[in-house]
Design a protein around this motif. Structure first.
Motif, mmCIF file in Angstrom:
data_model
loop_
_atom_site.group_PDB
_atom_site.id
_atom_site.type_symbol
_atom_site.label_atom_id
_atom_site.label_comp_id
_atom_site.label_asym_id
_atom_site.label_seq_id
_atom_site.Cartn_x
_atom_site.Cartn_y
_atom_site.Cartn_z
ATOM 1 N N ARG A 1 0.878 -1.178 0.000
ATOM 2 C CA ARG A 1 0.000 0.000 0.000
ATOM 3 C C ARG A 1 0.907 1.217 0.000
ATOM 4 O O ARG A 1 2.060 1.155 0.435
ATOM 5 C CB ARG A 1 -0.923 0.034 1.223
ATOM 6 N N GLU B 1 -4.845 2.302 -1.283
ATOM 7 C CA GLU B 1 -5.513 1.236 -0.543
ATOM 8 C C GLU B 1 -4.784 -0.097 -0.627
ATOM 9 O O GLU B 1 -5.042 -1.005 0.158
ATOM 10 C CB GLU B 1 -6.944 1.035 -1.061
ATOM 11 N N GLY B 2 -3.910 -0.262 -1.588
ATOM 12 C CA GLY B 2 -3.231 -1.534 -1.788
ATOM 13 C C GLY B 2 -2.512 -1.558 -3.125
ATOM 14 O O GLY B 2 -1.468 -0.945 -3.293
#
Length: 389
Positions: free
Chosen positions: A291, A373-374
């Motif tokens: 992330r 977020e990732g």
């Protein structure tokens, strides 16, 4: 011509990104490094496959000129579109028909590369203007130019600019990856026992070229040879029970792919299944740590720890991945020693290879783009151990 126009527009966007990092103090930048030349100009030269080839890009905020050999002038002109932006050195003979191009490539250019570089810089960078020199291959350039211009090393800014990717860069990375995936599908579709490593590599190469890519490397090894990292394919014939390890990449407009998958011929043994499950879980743990803002070192530690816990307690790796873009290995290296922090827009190859000499090797490698977020996957083909009949 639409493709060339898009390349030119992408080069403009990349230059703007780099000069924004440099600030107003630097008036022009110079590089002899292959990826950086592409970054500044949009031109990917076939001649750069020769380590001894000399060429350079000289860029201001508004334009880029290329210094190339006389043989390289035609392809460079295709991209830049204006003969005034191409500075040739040396001599190469071309014939020209009566209705051929107005540029006569058989007319001598500058006598030496050094003469052409100085002329190119003078054309767009007045004397006294501060030059940024990319230090990747820039020591000789800095020495050559410092007598006439103030010179600053901009290597760090080039690395930072290239670390995160623009949308049009992602398009090319995705296409290069899809072409390797097409090669994997070709192996699954056309494999027969008794085929050689060369024949399987040929299937992958064919898909790359057919799709518009330039093959970069194909490490396809089988049986005990699958333990040899970064080895070329041979005429070894593939038999029942063999492991097949494919690590491959190609180039699209200068952008590289690098991914890996494994196959087993017939039913997988318990040992193969156990070890493959371990490296798969290692990769999943590495991906779970991705992330924007994460420490790169934590990705490495997560991958190694999970692989050991899942079935290979002796697992060791010097790295578990790297950045990718105009180079196959870009910043950052995913290692225990890394102090880097992930950024939104970084593109990474994440991997958990395992090699045991005398037994074989296996590998899973995916390409991703880091998000807040990732990550967004660039590699899309399943991570399973593919069984071949």
């Amino acid at each position: 011509m639409e493709s060339i126009e898009r390349l030119t527009n992408l080069a403009i966007a990349r230059r703007s990104k780099l000069f924004a990092l440099l600030g107003d103090d630097i008036g022009a930048v110079v590089s002899s490094d292959l990826p950086t030349k592409n970054y500044l100009s949009g031109y990917y030269s076939m001649n750069d496959t020769y380590a001894s080839y000399l060429s350079a890009a000289v860029a201001t905020r508004d334009k880029t000129v290329l210094v190339v050999s006389a043989a390289d002038a035609g392809p460079a002109l295709e991209i830049l579109g204006d003969p005034a932006l191409v500075f040739r050195y040396g001599l190469f003979y071309f014939e020209r028909s009566s209705d051929g191009p107005s540029v006569e490539y058989d007319v001598p250019g500058f006598k030496t590369f050094e003469d052409a570089v100085r002329a190119a810089i003078r054309a767009i960078a007045p004397k006294g203007l501060k030059l940024g020199v990319d230090g990747s291959r820039g020591a000789g350039l800095a020495t050559l130019l410092s007598a006439e211009w103030p010179v600053v090393d901009i290597s760090d800014a080039v690395v930072r600019s290239r670390t995160t990717k623009l949308p049009e860069e992602l398009v090319r990375l995705k296409k290069a990856t899809r072409l390797v995936e097409a090669g994997i599908d070709a192996i699954r579709r056309e494999f027969k026992i008794g085929m050689t490593e060369w024949e399987l590599a040929g299937l992958v190469t064919s898909e790359m070229v057919r799709g518009g890519g330039v093959p970069e490397f194909i490490s396809l090894t089988t049986g005990p040879r699958s333990a040899l990292a970064d080895a070329y394919p041979t005429g070894r014939k593939i038999q029942a029970g063999d492991l097949i390890r494919l690590d491959a990449g190609c180039v699209v407009d200068g952008y590289k792919s690098d991914m890996a998958r494994c196959f087993v011929v017939g039913d997988a043994s318990r040992l193969i299944t156990t070890r493959y499950k371990a490296i798969a879980e290692g990769l999943e743990a590495e991906l779970a740590a991705v992330r924007s803002g994460a420490n790169v070192r934590d990705l490495y530690l997560a991958a190694v720890k999970a692989t050991r816990s899942a079935g290979i307690p002796s697992y060791r790796r010097h790295h578990c991945g790297h950045g990718i873009g105009l180079s196959g290995y870009e910043y950052p290296l995913i290692s225990e020693a890394s102090e880097a922090v992930l950024e939104d827009g970084m593109c990474l190859c994440v991997e958990t290879p395992f090699y045991e000499l005398g037994w074989g090797g296996m590998m899973i490698e995916d390409t991703i783009c880091v998000t807040k977020e990732g990550f967004d996957p660039i590699t899309t083909i399943p991570r399973q151990l593919f069984q071949l009949a």
